[in-house]
Design an enzyme around this catalytic site. Structure first.
Site, PDB file in Angstrom:
ATOM      1  N   HIS A 160       2.901 -16.924  -5.153  1.00 50.44           N
ATOM      2  CA  HIS A 160       2.037 -16.846  -3.974  1.00 50.44           C
ATOM      3  C   HIS A 160       1.163 -15.598  -4.004  1.00 50.44           C
ATOM      4  O   HIS A 160       0.098 -15.574  -3.401  1.00 50.44           O
ATOM      5  CB  HIS A 160       2.863 -16.803  -2.687  1.00 50.44           C
ATOM      6  CG  HIS A 160       3.846 -17.902  -2.562  1.00 50.44           C
ATOM      7  ND1 HIS A 160       3.461 -19.220  -2.475  1.00 50.44           N
ATOM      8  CD2 HIS A 160       5.199 -17.901  -2.531  1.00 50.44           C
ATOM      9  CE1 HIS A 160       4.538 -19.980  -2.377  1.00 50.44           C
ATOM     10  NE2 HIS A 160       5.608 -19.206  -2.414  1.00 50.44           N
TER      11      HIS A 160
ATOM     12  N   HIS B  89      -1.489  -5.337   1.338  1.00 52.59           N
ATOM     13  CA  HIS B  89      -0.466  -5.240   2.390  1.00 52.59           C
ATOM     14  C   HIS B  89       0.682  -4.361   1.917  1.00 52.59           C
ATOM     15  O   HIS B  89       1.305  -4.653   0.899  1.00 52.59           O
ATOM     16  CB  HIS B  89       0.082  -6.632   2.741  1.00 52.59           C
ATOM     17  CG  HIS B  89      -0.878  -7.453   3.521  1.00 52.59           C
ATOM     18  ND1 HIS B  89      -0.747  -8.809   3.693  1.00 52.59           N
ATOM     19  CD2 HIS B  89      -2.011  -7.084   4.211  1.00 52.59           C
ATOM     20  CE1 HIS B  89      -1.754  -9.246   4.449  1.00 52.59           C
ATOM     21  NE2 HIS B  89      -2.534  -8.225   4.766  1.00 52.59           N
TER      22      HIS B  89
ATOM     23  N   HIS C  36      -3.763 -10.131  -1.164  1.00 53.91           N
ATOM     24  CA  HIS C  36      -4.361 -11.438  -0.854  1.00 53.91           C
ATOM     25  C   HIS C  36      -5.806 -11.395  -1.330  1.00 53.91           C
ATOM     26  O   HIS C  36      -6.484 -10.386  -1.165  1.00 53.91           O
ATOM     27  CB  HIS C  36      -4.312 -11.702   0.652  1.00 53.91           C
ATOM     28  CG  HIS C  36      -2.915 -11.729   1.192  1.00 53.91           C
ATOM     29  ND1 HIS C  36      -2.181 -12.884   1.306  1.00 53.91           N
ATOM     30  CD2 HIS C  36      -2.104 -10.721   1.610  1.00 53.91           C
ATOM     31  CE1 HIS C  36      -0.979 -12.592   1.792  1.00 53.91           C
ATOM     32  NE2 HIS C  36      -0.907 -11.282   1.982  1.00 53.91           N
TER      33      HIS C  36
ATOM     34  N   HIS D  11       1.752  -5.944  -1.686  1.00 55.63           N
ATOM     35  CA  HIS D  11       1.234  -7.146  -2.332  1.00 55.63           C
ATOM     36  C   HIS D  11      -0.221  -7.348  -1.903  1.00 55.63           C
ATOM     37  O   HIS D  11      -0.739  -6.584  -1.082  1.00 55.63           O
ATOM     38  CB  HIS D  11       2.103  -8.361  -1.980  1.00 55.63           C
ATOM     39  CG  HIS D  11       2.079  -8.675  -0.521  1.00 55.63           C
ATOM     40  ND1 HIS D  11       2.989  -8.177   0.374  1.00 55.63           N
ATOM     41  CD2 HIS D  11       1.211  -9.413   0.233  1.00 55.63           C
ATOM     42  CE1 HIS D  11       2.705  -8.594   1.584  1.00 55.63           C
ATOM     43  NE2 HIS D  11       1.625  -9.350   1.529  1.00 55.63           N
TER      44      HIS D  11
ATOM     45  N   THR E 272       1.860 -13.519   7.513  1.00 55.60           N
ATOM     46  CA  THR E 272       0.773 -14.466   7.226  1.00 55.60           C
ATOM     47  C   THR E 272       1.220 -15.565   6.275  1.00 55.60           C
ATOM     48  O   THR E 272       0.399 -16.361   5.822  1.00 55.60           O
ATOM     49  CB  THR E 272      -0.445 -13.743   6.631  1.00 55.60           C
ATOM     50  OG1 THR E 272      -0.071 -13.191   5.362  1.00 55.60           O
ATOM     51  CG2 THR E 272      -0.948 -12.647   7.549  1.00 55.60           C
TER      52      THR E 272
ATOM     53  N   GLU F 229      -7.450 -11.468   4.737  1.00 58.79           N
ATOM     54  CA  GLU F 229      -6.817 -12.326   5.739  1.00 58.79           C
ATOM     55  C   GLU F 229      -7.386 -12.005   7.113  1.00 58.79           C
ATOM     56  O   GLU F 229      -8.029 -12.845   7.729  1.00 58.79           O
ATOM     57  CB  GLU F 229      -5.296 -12.151   5.671  1.00 58.79           C
ATOM     58  CG  GLU F 229      -4.752 -12.622   4.327  1.00 58.79           C
ATOM     59  CD  GLU F 229      -3.338 -13.148   4.413  1.00 58.79           C
ATOM     60  OE1 GLU F 229      -2.431 -12.364   4.728  1.00 58.79           O
ATOM     61  OE2 GLU F 229      -3.146 -14.358   4.149  1.00 58.79           O
TER      62      GLU F 229
HETATM   63  O1  1SD Z   1       3.212 -12.658   2.516  1.00 58.22           O
HETATM   64  C1  1SD Z   1       4.146 -11.665   2.812  1.00 58.22           C
HETATM   65  C2  1SD Z   1       5.508 -12.090   2.298  1.00 58.22           C
HETATM   66  O2  1SD Z   1       5.463 -12.168   0.906  1.00 58.22           O
HETATM   67  C3  1SD Z   1       6.538 -11.107   2.699  1.00 58.22           C
HETATM   68  O3  1SD Z   1       6.260  -9.894   2.067  1.00 58.22           O
HETATM   69  C4  1SD Z   1       6.473 -10.926   4.169  1.00 58.22           C
HETATM   70  C5  1SD Z   1       7.423  -9.834   4.600  1.00 58.22           C
HETATM   71  O4  1SD Z   1       8.726 -10.246   4.412  1.00 58.22           O
HETATM   72  O5  1SD Z   1       5.187 -10.528   4.574  1.00 58.22           O
HETATM   73  C6  1SD Z   1       4.193 -11.425   4.282  1.00 58.22           C
HETATM   74  S1  1SD Z   1       2.691 -10.710   4.908  1.00 58.22           S
HETATM   75  O6  1SD Z   1       2.602 -11.044   6.323  1.00 58.22           O
HETATM   76  O7  1SD Z   1       2.726  -9.276   4.659  1.00 58.22           O
HETATM   77  N1  1SD Z   1       1.459 -11.338   4.187  1.00 58.22           N
HETATM   78 ZN    ZN Z   2       0.449 -10.169   2.937  1.00 57.42          ZN
END
Ligand code: 1SD
Ligand code: ZN
Length: 258
Positions: free
Chosen positions: A65, A119, A96, A94, A201, A106
């Site tokens: 993802h 993020h 997006h 991570h 998200t 996002e």
């Molecule tokens: O998409 C992440 C997901 O991978 C995980 O890190 C989660 C936290 O447990 O957060 C979402 S996000 O809202 O930071 N995109």
């Molecule tokens: Zn994220």
């Protein structure tokens, strides 16, 4: 539980709620932030702890993802202050991105998309575990930074970008030999930011996140962002992984004027 994705033919964002009911909640993320509608505030200083420390190990994973980096420290990286009451501990970061440079973030600002968004996920230290924090509305903080395109490569990101070839396939990972400090991946200025309450998200879209979106973008070259689009998901190429914006439903959004 079913896996999720971003394209029709898999469980795409409009259908997440069929498998994950919480994805149809009222206070979801991302959102469009309209600068005319935000409330200006002067919050206490947002404080960073141990952000100049190099991690002892840094792993980078393609989870199908996104690209997730896990940084291990002898002294944990934490944040406090700003809109936050407790202290939050860094867990992972991570990204997006979108199919081309005209979209991919996002959250949107004035309906404008940036090509990529970072993020950095933090967990409330009042709770004993990440799984407990995910059940509390003040469980997580995500620090979000937008990217803008420049001509030159950003050297801070070259080690990450170079590792993407090694994690081309989903569910593969490797270690970064050098790693980086959290300060080096933050925008130059962290004084100005938008903040609001929302959700993860990605499924299960839990409404447990205080979002802090820095106004000041980070720079990355087109080629560096393009390298992320070459990764593979379980279904094909991971060309994009941004959830569309959700209803604000009357939520306040604050802007810290600093
Ligand atoms: O998409 C992440 C997901 O991978 C995980 O890190 C989660 C936290 O447990 O957060 C979402 S996000 O809202 O930071 N995109
Ligand atoms: Zn994220």
């Amino acid at each position: 539980e079913q896996s999720f994705g971003y394209d029709s033919g898999e469980l795409d964002p409009p259908h997440w709620a069929t498998e994950y009911k919480t994805c149809s909640g009222k206070y979801q993320s991302p959102i469009d932030i309209e600068e005319d509608l935000v409330t200006k505030v002067n919050l206490p200083l947002l404080r960073f702890h141990n952000i100049d420390t190099l991690p002892t190990t840094t792993s980078i994973m393609n989870n199908g993802h996104t690209v997730v980096l896990q940084l291990n420290y002898s002294a944990p990286v934490m944040i406090s202050g700003g809109p936050l009451t407790p202290t939050y501990k860094f867990t992972q970061l991570h990204f997006h991105w979108g199919v081309n440079d005209s979209l991919g973030s996002e959250d949107l600002i004035n309906n404008h998309s940036y090509p990529m968004e970072l993020h950095m996920v933090f967990t409330n230290t009042d709770y004993d575990s990440d799984s407990i924090a995910l059940t509390k509305n003040d469980g997580l903080v995500v620090l979000a930074s937008f990217f803008e395109i420049t001509k030159e490569d950003n050297p801070v990101y070259s080690e990450i970008v170079n590792a993407l070839d090694i994690i081309h396939m989903p569910d593969t990972s490797t270690f970064l030999p050098n790693g980086f400090t959290i300060r080096s991946v933050l925008p130059e200025s962290t004084e100005h930011y938008f903040t609001y309450k929302g959700s993860l998200t990605t499924p299960p879209c839990l409404e447990v996140v205080t979002w802090i979106d820095f106004k000041h973008p980070i720079r990355l070259s087109h080629n560096q962002i393009q390298a992320f689009r070459m990764l593979r998901s379980k279904h094909g190429q991971l060309t994009h992984n941004a959830r569309p914006v959700q209803e604000l439903s009357g939520r306040p959004v604050w802007y810290n004027v600093g």
